[in-house]
Design a protein around this motif. Sequence first.
Motif: not given
Lengths: 703, 162
Positions: A128-132, A134, A185, A214-218, B135-137, B139, B148-150
């Motif tokens: 779910t991490d954007l880079g991962e 991809i 996702l 950073n993304e909030g996916n965790a 929330s940021r990315t 990548d 991104v997700h948040g």
Amino acid sequence: MKIKQIIKKKINDDVLYNNLKNFASGYKISRQKAMEGLDFDELRKEIYKIKDRSKEDLLKLFNRFKENVESPTCKVFHAETSDEANSIIADICKAHNARYIVKSKSMTSEEIRLNDHLEKEGLRPIETDLGEWILQIGGEHPSHMVMPAIHKSRQQIAKIFEKHTSESIDPDDIEKMVKIARKYLREYFFKAEVGITGANVAIADTGTIGIVTNEGNARLTTTVPPVHIVLVGYEKLVKDFTDALKIIRLLPKSATGQVISTYVTWIKGSNPSTKSNIDVKYTYYVFLDNGRLSFFEHPFLKDALKCIRCGSCANVCPSYEMVGGHVFGDVYIGAIGSILTALIHSEKKANDILNLCIGCKACSANCPSNIDLQKIISNLNVYLKEKYPLNLLKKFTYDFELKNPLIQKQTMKVMTIVQIPFEDKHYLNLHKIPIINKAHQFRMFPSVKKNTFSASYKEKGLDKVKSKKKVFFYPGCAVEYFYPDMGLKMMEFLNKAGYQVDIPEVSVCCGLPAIHAGDGKSAKETILKNVRHMGDYLEYEAFLVLCPSCGMAIKEEYKTYLFDHIAEYKKINGIGEKVISFAQFIKEKGLTLQTDNQKIYTYHTPCHQGRGLQFDTEGFLKEILGDRFVNLKDSNVCCGFGGSFSFDFPEVSGGILAKKIENILATNADCVLTDCPGCIMQIDGGLKAKGHDIEVKHISEIF
Amino acid sequence: MDSSMLIERFIRNSSAAQAINITITADELQKTIPTLDAQFVNIEPPFDIWNVSTKITEKGIDKAIIQADLAIAETGTVVINSTSEDIRLATCLCEHLFVVIKASEILSTLEDAGDYLHENHLQNNAYTAFITGPSRTADIERVLTIGVHGPTAVTVYIVSDC
């Protein structure tokens, strides 16, 4: 494909080149800004201390963590191998009838190739991490620990997205791509029965894990699904929140140059979950050994287990910047990656990666855990080269030539004759030499000078100059054979200032080339000879060097090779304390260095000056040159020389040099000053090969 | 460090992480919150504010207003006790997150939050969130992209007289 072929391919990958180059320069600026007002050295020493523990300590922390968190809905496992960890995790997923599993970024799960295993078991892990994500939908593996897809361009990513989503995507609309990932996702977070995360720290005193994202996916991974599995390496255990927060302070700053990452999430045990049939989450912790525990007692490899996985050793590595993480690393990348590859995966693979280390020490200087990565690499090299020996030419060079000063002298003498047809002023015309590969033509190379430094020293009667004020000068091979004038100019200056300057009776290589190549036996023999030829430390005010690499070797490396030679150990300890660069000597003695021209100067900081002898030569030059000095961007970044490195990997060396030259040209200076003959060979040679007539001088030559 | 310096330092670091920071009195806050029309509101006494709870699904919600327990000036971070699943879902799945923090609860350094965290995590279970900006990315080609997700936006109300 052989490693050299892979390197060539990566060097020609423009996307990789530009992405890594932009990142490296941007990162340095943001990191510096994020560290403002902090005593980095003090803070990293604290982290080193926090992470300095025995296997026994660690097992105690593990037991404490377990006691504090376990409950009927929360279990803690020990996995000795990656297979065991994979089975435990797959079994948990199956026990919960899972089909979809959402994952937030975990390098430990890359280490055990968890996704491959889960897929084999018929499960669907979704990164779910954007880079991962991809990379997962593109069928690739990460090339950086923190920025997994840094090797990909927006165009390449847009193609991957188009294929996956069947939507048409404008490569320049990055925001749209991020929105698409968000939409796709989001659905999986709600579909998944299990969420898997890693952990950046595991706190024994309470049984809490900390996750940095950073993304909030965790946060979603640990909130929506009714089951949470944590996969974590043993080394992530710390005692309490105070220790954990110290790590959190430096981790994002070192990783991406952020003061803090957007989210730091602290989770303990089974939290409420409406999707769970028992209203709280089922929680599982899998602590991974996979070889780690054996190394907690190892004299130098144990330091590798202090890593907090920030990736800064890659961010500042000039070699990584040229070839990327698919070459410079395995699962883990950069300096720590090369070391962990040996510990966890394959010594053979580690040996290939270790050869790419240029020896610039930037990794050690930037490590937030204060791990001397360079030193571990050096030590590891010695051990690996016993299993994977050096080629014959190298073995001959270190074990026969450099070790035997008379043979080296004779070889160099022969060179002065052999080189005649190719000589062009003071350089060798490399393209005229048939056996030299084109790749080496990125720089001109200096010719061997007819008179060695030592011979001129005697001829000019400099050995007759006597004074009460005495210093010892160690010329090293570069001054002895290629740049005797540098030494002679310095002698002239010091004699005028009233100093008697003695030199070794016999000129022997400092041993650093053999150390760096991993030929420990030859290094030791070379070092012993050197120490015997050096003057008594009690007699001299200082031991001067014009080459900081020789100086650093004498100061730092010699002792480790002389543990079993008591007299020599004592002698080198005394000498080591007096080793000093020419510039530092002038500054400390208050001597005046006058330049009588109106040139504009800039300064390149040699790696082993800035990070070895550690004198601020740039500051000193600013003082004496005033407004005739201009700053060089990334002055302390390696020039790409690295001794034999530039011959082994000319494309990498030339690529690093090209960036240095770009920065030099941007200064508009008339003359680049530096204080390392190796850097001069590289930078002067590179500028000449490109037809630039900017002077490159050693500080000893400018007055 | 005195209170005004802590507030100033907090705002500097929080703004650097793209959060919007508004200093406000308790009275003003009480008037402002109902006008935001948020789908989820979780504010504790002494504020006299009507809390709102909505079932949050995959679709998410527009706005959530949550009171933080602490803030950290060193990093511009708010600390939210997120053990309740509703708070976790609301803070993860809202588009715009509004956070309320009393000025007196702003701490100076990360370590200053250690005791609070330790105490909270002595329970059988706990979930505490440090949030700094939206929330940021980065990548894709290192281009900073928000949301991104948040949440795509974060506003922090610093209640100056509390």
